[in-house]
Design a protein around this motif. Structure first.
Motif, short mmCIF file in Angstrom:
data_model
loop_
_atom_site.label_atom_id
_atom_site.label_comp_id
_atom_site.label_asym_id
_atom_site.label_seq_id
_atom_site.Cartn_x
_atom_site.Cartn_y
_atom_site.Cartn_z
N SER A 35 0.96 -0.97 -0.01
CA SER A 35 0.01 0.01 -0.11
C SER A 35 0.93 1.28 -0.03
CB SER A 35 -0.93 -0.05 1.10
OG SER A 35 -1.47 1.13 1.13
N GLU A 36 0.29 2.27 -0.72
CA GLU A 36 1.26 3.48 -0.83
C GLU A 36 1.51 4.19 0.73
OE1 GLU A 36 -1.59 2.83 -2.05
OE2 GLU A 36 -0.91 2.76 -4.37
N ALA A 37 2.91 4.51 1.04
CA ALA A 37 3.01 5.05 2.06
C ALA A 37 2.91 6.41 2.34
CB ALA A 37 4.91 5.22 2.10
N LEU A 38 2.48 6.60 3.70
CA LEU A 38 2.25 8.10 3.95
C LEU A 38 3.25 8.99 4.54
CD1 LEU A 38 0.26 10.23 4.84
CD2 LEU A 38 -0.67 8.87 6.94
N PHE A 39 3.63 9.66 3.92
CA PHE A 39 4.91 10.60 4.25
C PHE A 39 4.63 11.91 4.83
CE2 PHE A 39 6.79 7.79 0.96
CZ PHE A 39 7.82 7.34 1.24
N LEU A 40 4.29 11.66 6.39
CA LEU A 40 3.50 13.03 7.06
C LEU A 40 4.88 13.54 7.33
CD1 LEU A 40 0.63 13.58 7.70
CD2 LEU A 40 0.92 12.20 9.64
N THR A 41 5.29 14.38 6.42
CA THR A 41 6.58 15.11 6.67
C THR A 41 6.35 16.61 6.16
OG1 THR A 41 8.83 15.54 6.49
CG2 THR A 41 7.94 14.39 4.84
N ALA A 60 18.76 19.46 -9.71
CA ALA A 60 18.94 18.16 -9.16
C ALA A 60 17.40 17.65 -8.65
CB ALA A 60 19.76 17.78 -7.99
N ASP A 61 17.11 16.60 -9.03
CA ASP A 61 15.69 15.87 -8.37
C ASP A 61 15.81 15.62 -6.99
OD1 ASP A 61 14.74 16.05 -11.02
OD2 ASP A 61 15.03 13.95 -11.28
N GLY A 62 14.41 15.83 -6.44
CA GLY A 62 14.46 15.68 -4.93
C GLY A 62 13.58 16.69 -4.44
N MET A 63 13.08 16.40 -3.08
CA MET A 63 12.16 17.09 -2.49
C MET A 63 12.87 18.24 -1.60
SD MET A 63 8.85 15.22 -2.54
CE MET A 63 8.81 14.22 -3.95
N THR A 64 12.00 19.33 -1.34
CA THR A 64 12.72 20.62 -0.69
C THR A 64 11.61 20.82 0.56
OG1 THR A 64 11.89 22.06 -1.95
CG2 THR A 64 13.93 21.49 -2.66
N TYR A 65 10.43 20.93 0.27
CA TYR A 65 9.34 21.35 1.38
C TYR A 65 8.06 20.90 0.74
CZ TYR A 65 7.45 24.72 4.56
OH TYR A 65 6.82 25.24 5.68
N SER A 66 7.06 20.46 1.81
CA SER A 66 6.11 19.94 1.34
C SER A 66 4.84 20.83 0.63
CB SER A 66 5.51 19.03 2.42
OG SER A 66 6.01 17.84 2.60
N ARG A 67 5.14 22.19 0.87
CA ARG A 67 4.39 23.12 0.00
C ARG A 67 4.64 23.06 -1.50
NH1 ARG A 67 5.44 28.38 -0.25
NH2 ARG A 67 6.13 28.50 1.83
N LEU A 68 5.94 22.47 -1.70
CA LEU A 68 6.45 22.49 -3.14
C LEU A 68 6.29 20.96 -3.50
CD1 LEU A 68 7.54 25.11 -2.01
CD2 LEU A 68 9.37 24.82 -3.67
N GLN A 69 6.76 19.82 -2.83
CA GLN A 69 6.56 18.46 -3.06
C GLN A 69 6.47 17.78 -1.98
OE1 GLN A 69 9.78 19.90 -3.18
NE2 GLN A 69 10.08 20.51 -5.18
N ASN A 70 5.90 16.63 -2.08
CA ASN A 70 5.65 15.32 -1.00
C ASN A 70 5.31 14.14 -1.91
OD1 ASN A 70 3.63 13.85 0.48
ND2 ASN A 70 4.61 14.89 2.17
N PRO A 71 5.99 13.10 -1.47
CA PRO A 71 5.92 11.86 -2.28
C PRO A 71 4.54 11.53 -2.08
CG PRO A 71 7.79 11.59 -0.51
CD PRO A 71 6.95 12.92 -0.32
N THR A 72 3.80 11.48 -1.12
CA THR A 72 2.19 10.91 -1.08
C THR A 72 1.51 11.58 -1.91
OG1 THR A 72 2.74 10.01 1.13
CG2 THR A 72 0.45 10.27 0.42
N VAL A 73 1.52 13.01 -1.83
CA VAL A 73 0.72 13.88 -2.57
C VAL A 73 1.00 13.57 -4.20
CG1 VAL A 73 0.23 16.35 -3.13
CG2 VAL A 73 0.49 15.60 -1.04
N ALA A 74 2.33 13.35 -4.42
CA ALA A 74 2.88 13.19 -5.86
C ALA A 74 2.14 12.00 -6.32
CB ALA A 74 4.31 13.20 -6.02
N MET A 75 2.12 10.90 -5.45
CA MET A 75 1.25 9.58 -5.83
C MET A 75 -0.11 9.91 -6.46
SD MET A 75 2.76 6.48 -3.90
CE MET A 75 3.32 7.13 -2.29
#
Ligand SMILES: *Cc1c(COP(=O)(O)O)cnc(C)c1O
Length: 406
Positions: A35-41, A60-75
């Motif tokens: 099941s998709e992971a919940l990245f509560l960060t 470079a790829d990669g997350m910086t802050y959850s107003r910009l990117q979050n892995p769960t939201v991206a899914m």
């Protein structure tokens, strides 16, 4: 490889919709969770300062802050984009956050918007009250009048904004026709597709530029969280929507995004079954109420003025329809009060059957005059048909109609 397959467009685009709904966007961590992971960060850490600099520079790829990117939201965003057939999607905190972002991100003082008259109360508030405060002109038209759209265009018209079917009048817009006019004039069409979800109607197939959602409705579908989404071309999302979204922050919580991801897995089953139930209950009510002066507003019934068009645009009629009882507000309230199974509630898209009186709830704040103009009658009731046994719903409705004198 399987860890990232769900994020690989070359693979996921070839999947059929049912496969996309359960696997699209899945992006597994090193643990290989099913099941998709919940990245509560809210934030992210970096191995060294150069990595931070490279990510902020976009090198470079990669997350910086959850107003910009979050892995769960991206899914969630990737899954919705696939189901919609859109290049890109960005999730929002609610349907209204999505509508506000979709409009404000592209409009400036001096622009003009043409919007459908029949709309969700808060969508009308944006058009009637918010946009004019920023010197954006708005014209509201009868969306079923195919000629009215072109007639309303001015040299500064930037956006067409409408829902189909509309809340709560079930007005159906000819999406291909209206979006075609928009394209021909360089106008961006924004379609609020909350009543359908991408499994029942994909406006981009009919030429829509932007599709915006309340994911609170069918996508969650179990009455748990508020959520929204905006879909568009890669260029529009990156150049127009993202600067607005990243700097104003209408973002969805990763927790709510995760809940909606789970909802999408069963969306098709629910939307089709609820549509089937809505057709059965609607047919029962139309027969039962023949000659009573009641008006059914149901895109799945032949009596709807745009039934044929609705069935061309939609894969099924959807779970929501309205009925106008002849005895006005008193009779509408009496019917609600007599229901034993169907809940009195103003939500829609839920797996439970819910019924409400728009004039005293969702459309109360706009005032009697605006309601009359958009066709929200005092006797109108809106129903969301759920996953219960349709026979139980029919029996509850039969009893309540009789108690209300119908
Ligand atoms: C519910 C709804 C909205 C607003 O969505 P929220 O998630 O409640 O903010 C917008 N448009 C339509 C058509 C809706 O039904």
């Amino acid at each position: 490889m399987k860890k990232t397959t769900g994020m690989n467009r070359a693979v996921t685009r070839t999947w059929r919709p049912a496969t996309q709904a359960v696997r699209g966007g899945t992006w597994r961590s090193e643990h290989g969770e099913t099941s998709e992971a919940l990245f509560l960060t809210s934030g992210y850490t970096y191995d060294d300062a150069a990595t931070v600099a490279a990510r902020f520079a976009g090198e470079a790829d990669g997350m910086t802050y959850s107003r910009l990117q979050n892995p769960t939201v991206a899914m969630l965003e990737e899954r919705i984009a696939l189901m919609e057939g859109a290049d890109a999607c960005r999730a929002q905190a609610s349907g209204m956050a999505a509508m506000t972002a979709a409009l404000l991100c592209q409009l400036s003082a001096g622009d003009h918007v043409v919007a459908a008259r029949a709309a969700f109360g808060s969508c009308r508030w944006l058009v009637d009250h918010l946009l004019p405060r920023f010197a954006i002109q708005t014209t509201v038209i009868d969306s079923a009048d195919d000629a009215a759209w072109e007639a309303a265009i001015r040299p500064n018209t930037k956006v067409f904004f409408f829902e189909s079917p509309a809340n709560p009048t079930l007005d159906v817009v000819d999406i291909a026709h209206v979006c075609g006019i928009a394209r021909a004039h360089g106008i961006t069409s924004v379609v609020d597709n909350a009543f359908c979800s991408p499994v029942l109607q994909r406006p981009m197939e009919f030429g829509a530029d932007v599709v915006a959602y309340s994911a609170t409705k069918l996508m969650d579908g179990q009455g748990r969280v508020l959520a929204g989404a905006v879909c568009g071309s890669e260029e529009w999302v990156n150049d127009v929507l993202l600067p607005f979204q990243r700097n104003t922050g209408p973002n969805i919580s990763p927790f709510n995004a995760w809940v909606v991801l789970k909802g999408l897995e069963t969306l098709s089953l629910r939307a089709h079954k609820q549509s089937e139930n809505a057709l059965k209950l609607g047919q029962f009510m139309e027969d039962r109420l023949a000659g009573s002066g009641t008006v059914m507003l149901h895109p799945g019934l032949a009596s709807h003025p745009r039934h044929a068009l609705a069935m061309r645009q939609m894969d099924a009629c959807g779970p929501i329809f309205s009925v106008v009882v002849p005895g006005g507000r008193v009779q509408a309230h009496a019917l609600l009060d007599a229901l034993e199974l169907i809940d009195i509630s103003n939500n829609i898209g839920d797996a439970r059957s819910l019924m409400c009186h728009p004039a005293s709830s969702t459309h109360a704040n706009m005032g009697a005059e605006a309601r009359a103009e958009m066709g929200v009658a005092e006797g109108m009731l809106r129903i969301n048909v759920g996953l219960e046994d349709p026979q139980d719903l029919i029996e509850d409705m039969d009893r309540a109609l009789a108690a209300a004198g119908l």
